[in-house]
Design a protein around this motif. Structure first.
Motif, PDB file in Angstrom:
ATOM      1  N   GLU A   1       0.832  -1.204   0.000  1.00 27.94           N
ATOM      2  CA  GLU A   1       0.000   0.000   0.000  1.00 27.94           C
ATOM      3  C   GLU A   1       0.866   1.254   0.000  1.00 27.94           C
ATOM      4  N   ILE A   2       1.918   1.239   0.797  1.00 23.20           N
ATOM      5  CA  ILE A   2       2.824   2.391   0.854  1.00 23.20           C
ATOM      6  C   ILE A   2       3.526   2.599  -0.487  1.00 23.20           C
TER       7      ILE A   2
ATOM      8  N   VAL B   1      -3.722  13.793  -4.949  1.00 29.03           N
ATOM      9  CA  VAL B   1      -3.676  13.000  -6.174  1.00 29.03           C
ATOM     10  C   VAL B   1      -4.166  11.581  -5.888  1.00 29.03           C
ATOM     11  N   ASN B   2      -5.020  11.081  -6.776  1.00 29.89           N
ATOM     12  CA  ASN B   2      -5.459   9.683  -6.736  1.00 29.89           C
ATOM     13  C   ASN B   2      -4.891   8.992  -7.963  1.00 29.89           C
ATOM     14  N   LEU B   3      -3.955   8.062  -7.730  1.00 36.75           N
ATOM     15  CA  LEU B   3      -3.361   7.268  -8.812  1.00 36.75           C
ATOM     16  C   LEU B   3      -3.681   5.799  -8.549  1.00 36.75           C
ATOM     17  N   ASN B   4      -4.591   5.261  -9.344  1.00 34.42           N
ATOM     18  CA  ASN B   4      -4.999   3.852  -9.203  1.00 34.42           C
ATOM     19  C   ASN B   4      -5.480   3.524  -7.792  1.00 34.42           C
ATOM     20  N   GLY B   5      -6.207   4.479  -7.201  1.00 37.36           N
ATOM     21  CA  GLY B   5      -6.784   4.251  -5.884  1.00 37.36           C
ATOM     22  C   GLY B   5      -5.901   4.617  -4.716  1.00 37.36           C
ATOM     23  N   ALA B   6      -4.644   4.950  -4.979  1.00 35.71           N
ATOM     24  CA  ALA B   6      -3.710   5.349  -3.910  1.00 35.71           C
ATOM     25  C   ALA B   6      -3.627   6.872  -3.870  1.00 35.71           C
ATOM     26  N   LEU B   7      -3.649   7.438  -2.661  1.00 35.19           N
ATOM     27  CA  LEU B   7      -3.694   8.889  -2.495  1.00 35.19           C
ATOM     28  C   LEU B   7      -2.370   9.452  -1.986  1.00 35.19           C
TER      29      LEU B   7
ATOM     30  N   ILE C   1      -3.919   9.456   6.073  1.00 40.62           N
ATOM     31  CA  ILE C   1      -4.426   9.372   4.702  1.00 40.62           C
ATOM     32  C   ILE C   1      -4.252   7.941   4.227  1.00 40.62           C
ATOM     33  N   GLY C   2      -5.199   7.479   3.420  1.00 38.10           N
ATOM     34  CA  GLY C   2      -5.138   6.103   2.933  1.00 38.10           C
ATOM     35  C   GLY C   2      -6.188   5.882   1.878  1.00 38.10           C
ATOM     36  N   ALA C   3      -7.241   5.148   2.229  1.00 40.48           N
ATOM     37  CA  ALA C   3      -8.343   4.932   1.291  1.00 40.48           C
ATOM     38  C   ALA C   3      -9.150   6.209   1.086  1.00 40.48           C
ATOM     39  N   THR C   4      -9.118   7.091   2.079  1.00 40.56           N
ATOM     40  CA  THR C   4      -9.793   8.391   1.980  1.00 40.56           C
ATOM     41  C   THR C   4      -8.812   9.503   2.350  1.00 40.56           C
ATOM     42  N   ILE C   5      -9.199  10.748   2.039  1.00 40.46           N
ATOM     43  CA  ILE C   5      -8.301  11.887   2.266  1.00 40.46           C
ATOM     44  C   ILE C   5      -7.977  12.043   3.749  1.00 40.46           C
ATOM     45  N   HIS C   6      -8.995  11.947   4.587  1.00 43.03           N
ATOM     46  CA  HIS C   6      -8.800  12.213   6.016  1.00 43.03           C
ATOM     47  C   HIS C   6      -9.067  10.967   6.841  1.00 43.03           C
ATOM     48  N   GLU C   7      -8.035  10.460   7.491  1.00 38.91           N
ATOM     49  CA  GLU C   7      -8.136   9.335   8.411  1.00 38.91           C
ATOM     50  C   GLU C   7      -7.502   9.740   9.737  1.00 38.91           C
ATOM     51  N   LYS C   8      -7.597   8.867  10.704  1.00 37.50           N
ATOM     52  CA  LYS C   8      -6.834   9.045  11.932  1.00 37.50           C
ATOM     53  C   LYS C   8      -5.395   8.624  11.666  1.00 37.50           C
ATOM     54  N   PRO C   9      -4.390   9.151  12.349  1.00 43.49           N
ATOM     55  CA  PRO C   9      -4.509  10.074  13.473  1.00 43.49           C
ATOM     56  C   PRO C   9      -4.557  11.534  13.023  1.00 43.49           C
ATOM     57  N   ASP C  10      -5.100  12.400  13.882  1.00 46.60           N
ATOM     58  CA  ASP C  10      -4.974  13.844  13.700  1.00 46.60           C
ATOM     59  C   ASP C  10      -3.547  14.254  14.049  1.00 46.60           C
ATOM     60  N   ILE C  11      -3.010  15.208  13.305  1.00 49.45           N
ATOM     61  CA  ILE C  11      -1.630  15.672  13.523  1.00 49.45           C
ATOM     62  C   ILE C  11      -1.632  17.182  13.765  1.00 49.45           C
TER      63      ILE C  11
END
Length: 249
Positions: free
Chosen positions: A9-10, A97-103, A170-180
């Motif tokens: 994923e990374i 940027v979304n490239l093949n589902g990766a943000l 960030i991962g599958a969506t723009i905003h995930e945990k953790p907050d920074i």
């Protein structure tokens, strides 16, 4: 819940990050008095399409553009517009940027032509603050260590750190945990672990840290109309420390 990412994923997110970094390097060549942020937005959309990617923030909660373009006292989420940039302006271009589902997510502030010494110092301090935060993003540290490093440096330079807008997972969506947050106490907050992917994106103001919202419901600007700047990277935490997925070097 904090979702830890696999090596695969990374790797995919790093490909998205490389594309985003390449766009910022092209924008750096374009920035000059007379260009409009609307033209930059059109360029970004075209570049993404040519490389099989899309602008993830377009359509996000109704947002209409491929980029955010924040000028001078605008802190974040400025709309691209057709008024030309002027000599002495500073402008922040932010995109996901979304490239093949990766943000990947990165903002960069640019000087337009010849800027004042005060504006240049703001840009320099904000960029340095980003990298001081990244240096704390190692396994075993806590989220508060990142914010503390940024806040103490920025305030030591006589500037302020915006509180209302922070970094995020960030991962599958723009905003995930953790907050920074870009402020806080050392040794506080979630433990930083291998597999985390998040943004660090300090917004630094010459004056007060507080912001006010424009009538469009998106654009935040400084309450005292003083300049603001922002630099942002997406990074992945490995056992050896952070990898900057949006690195421009």
């Amino acid at each position: 819940m904090i979702v830890l990412k696999s090596a695969r994923e990374i790797e995919k997110m790093q490909e998205a990050g490389k594309l985003l970094a390449a766009i910022h390097k092209e924008i750096a060549k374009m920035i000059k008095p007379g260009i409009t942020t609307f033209e930059i937005d059109e360029f970004v959309e075209s570049y993404l399409k040519k490389h099989g990617a899309t602008a993830e923030q377009k359509g996000y909660r109704g947002y209409q553009y491929a980029t955010c373009a924040s000028i001078n006292d605008e802190v974040c989420h400025g709309f691209p517009r057709k008024e030309p940039l002027k000599d002495g302006d500073i402008v922040t271009i932010d995109m996901v940027v979304n490239l093949n589902g990766a943000l990947a997510d990165s903002a960069w502030s640019y000087a337009v032509g010849n800027v004042s010494e005060e504006a240049q110092k703001l840009l320099d301090v904000t960029k340095e603050a980003l990298y001081r935060g990244i240096a704390q993003a190692v396994p075993g540290n806590r989220i508060g260590d990142i914010g503390h490093a940024i806040q103490t440096y920025v305030e030591g330079e006589g500037m302020s750190v915006v509180r209302e807008f922070i970094g995020h997972g960030i991962g599958a969506t723009i905003h995930e945990k953790p907050d920074i947050p870009h402020f806080g106490l050392p040794g506080k907050g979630a433990r930083i672990k291998e597999g985390m992917v998040f943004t660090i994106e300090p917004m630094v103001n010459l004056g007060e840290w507080k912001t006010k919202m424009d009538s469009n419901g998106w654009t935040a600007r400084t309450v005292d109309n003083k300049l603001s700047a922002q630099y942002e990277h997406t990074l992945a935490i490995t056992k050896d420390g952070p990898i900057i997925l949006t690195d421009q070097d």
